[in-house]
Design an enzyme around this catalytic site. Structure first.
Site, mmCIF file in Angstrom:
data_model
loop_
_atom_site.group_PDB
_atom_site.id
_atom_site.type_symbol
_atom_site.label_atom_id
_atom_site.label_comp_id
_atom_site.label_asym_id
_atom_site.label_seq_id
_atom_site.Cartn_x
_atom_site.Cartn_y
_atom_site.Cartn_z
ATOM 1 N N ALA A 73 1.218 -1.187 0.124
ATOM 2 C CA ALA A 73 -0.375 0.662 -0.290
ATOM 3 C C ALA A 73 0.598 1.180 0.191
ATOM 4 C CB ALA A 73 -0.991 0.129 1.249
ATOM 5 N N THR A 74 1.974 1.047 0.918
ATOM 6 C CA THR A 74 2.965 2.619 0.720
ATOM 7 C C THR A 74 3.119 2.459 -0.109
ATOM 8 O OG1 THR A 74 3.629 1.119 2.519
ATOM 9 C CG2 THR A 74 4.906 3.314 1.634
ATOM 10 N N CYS A 328 3.634 1.365 12.261
ATOM 11 C CA CYS A 328 3.874 2.240 11.487
ATOM 12 C C CYS A 328 4.794 3.982 11.547
ATOM 13 C CB CYS A 328 3.071 3.063 10.041
ATOM 14 S SG CYS A 328 2.558 1.247 9.218
HETATM 15 N N1 PMP Z 1 -2.195 2.480 4.796
HETATM 16 C C1 PMP Z 1 -3.076 2.328 5.712
HETATM 17 C C2 PMP Z 1 -4.037 2.786 6.005
HETATM 18 C C3 PMP Z 1 -2.169 1.031 6.338
HETATM 19 O O1 PMP Z 1 -3.407 0.699 7.711
HETATM 20 C C4 PMP Z 1 -0.931 1.065 6.278
HETATM 21 C C5 PMP Z 1 -0.644 -0.239 6.982
HETATM 22 N N2 PMP Z 1 0.000 0.120 8.161
HETATM 23 C C6 PMP Z 1 -0.160 1.195 4.898
HETATM 24 C C7 PMP Z 1 -1.135 2.388 4.645
HETATM 25 C C8 PMP Z 1 0.820 0.749 4.266
HETATM 26 O O2 PMP Z 1 0.131 -0.703 4.301
HETATM 27 P P1 PMP Z 1 2.062 -1.728 3.933
HETATM 28 O O3 PMP Z 1 2.737 -2.370 4.733
HETATM 29 O O4 PMP Z 1 1.521 -2.305 2.317
HETATM 30 O O5 PMP Z 1 2.710 -0.820 2.927
#
Ligand code: PMP
Length: 381
Positions: A73-74, A328
């Site tokens: 997602a990042t 995070c």
């Molecule tokens: N967006 C949201 C709302 C999340 O909760 C997270 C993970 N904490 C992320 C983005 C990042 O996801 P990823 O680990 O797949 O990069």
């Protein structure tokens, strides 16, 4: 460490489904060729890769979108935000997001502000913890080109009306709407018509898939400035050798996340109600940070008398895994900027506890968690 573990940190990550892992391992045996190679094995791998996308688009009932696979997602958020804003910067430089987005959205906006001369409006949630469509629309300017509002907040579980926002933004054809749906899929996505959302982000490991894989769903006609240039994979939007085994695992992950939605939702809501009822009875100890509407997979409350981090540590020592602030940014900051955005006191902001549930959690686990919580409250000074 053979003490029983009660895992209540599912918003940080979920345990991978054995079927997903199995498929991933088997895929490496069969489809090891590079999908960009022009020989027969490569072409076969490419066909299977494209099929995963077709199948996932069908599961989301999408006909106007394409999928760009990413490392999670990042990356998908960064690609959507910087990719679109930099591609269309000549149309205007005002962009909108909310103050309580995930850092992968907030930092992308801050970078556009600091390095590329964009003006950003950071919307605050209302007293229910929600970013309303009216708030978004009231902040549109003549030069607004982009809006990003998360579907479900990862710390407090607030559900934002992304479909209504998309509906209202239709009157502004210059504006692209993106939503970070990382905490939505399989948890609160019922009835959402994703065709209305220009671009949205999904992460595999939030729904029992593999960490390090995700996707940006985008309307085909939207162009993006690629962040990773190279061999032109993923429609020239994200170069790098395609990861077919992970794509197959992701297809399975999405399929499993979207099935049995109603049963799971009702069940998790019943677990959440148990926690909410228990915490509400301890008004001098805790304050619930409960939005309306909220996603029952995430329950957040603040400790008013004892340090939140000490409670989280004591729970962990007793085999219960929860978070204080989200994983995070837990190493960087003490307080929760998300709970701060609700206008709560410093004590509430600095002592948050997030319990994030899953359909695999049992009622017995929740009972045990609550009784351990009571026990350690008596022990911590
Ligand atoms: N967006 C949201 C709302 C999340 O909760 C997270 C993970 N904490 C992320 C983005 C990042 O996801 P990823 O680990 O797949 O990069």
């Amino acid at each position: 460490m053979n003490k029983k573990i009660i895992y209540l940190d599912n918003a940080a990550t979920t345990k991978v489904e054995p079927l997903v892992l199995d498929l991933y391992n088997r895929a490496h045996e069969v489809y090891f060729a590079n999908p960009s190679s022009i020989h027969k094995l490569g072409q076969e791998a490419n066909y299977v890769l494209e099929k995963t996308k077709e199948n996932i688009l069908r599961m989301f009932k999408l006909y106007d979108h394409q999928i760009v696979y990413t490392s999670g997602a990042t990356e998908a958020n960064n690609l959507a935000i910087k990719g679109a804003c930099l591609r269309y910067k000549n149309r205007g430089r005002h962009i909108i997001t909310s103050i309580y987005e995930h850092p992968s959205v907030l930092e992308a906006f801050r970078q556009l502000e600091a390095e590329f001369d964009f003006k950003v409006t950071y919307l605050k949630p209302n007293s229910d913890g929600v970013i309303t469509a009216d708030n978004v629309i009231a902040n549109i300017k003549r030069d607004t080109i982009f809006v990003s509002i998360m579907a479900v907040n990862n710390e407090i579980g607030a559900i934002n009306p992304i479909e209504e926002i998309a509906d209202k933004l239709k009157a502004y054809p210059k504006v692209i709407f993106h939503s970070d749906c990382s905490q939505l899929i399989g948890k609160a996505n019922k009835e959402i018509n994703f065709n209305k959302i220009d671009m949205f982000t999904v992460s595999a490991h939030k729904m029992h898939g593999l960490v390090g894989f995700g996707a940006l769903f985008k309307r085909k006609k939207i162009d993006l400035l690629p962040l990773a240039s190279g061999g032109g994979q993923e429609y020239n939007l994200r170069s790098g050798t395609s990861d077919l085994a992970s794509a197959l695992a992701f297809e399975k992950t999405v399929m499993m996340a979207l099935s049995s939605f109603d049963d799971r939702y009702e069940y998790v809501a019943s677990l959440a109600n148990k926690i909410i009822a228990h915490i509400s009875m301890k008004k001098d100890e805790f304050e619930l940070n409960l939005p309306n509407p909220y996603n029952p997979y995430i329950i957040n409350f603040s400790s008013l008398k004892k340090k939140g981090s000490v409670i989280v540590e004591a729970l962990s020592n007793n085999g219960v895994m929860v978070s204080s602030v989200s994983a995070c940014h837990s190493s960087k900051e003490k307080g929760s900027y998300v709970v701060a955005s609700l206008g709560k006191s410093d004590v509430a902001v600095n002592n948050t506890i997030r319990v994030s549930l899953d359909y695999n959690n049992t009622e017995e686990e929740i009972d045990e968690f609550l009784s351990i919580l009571d026990k350690i409250l008596g022990e911590i000074r």
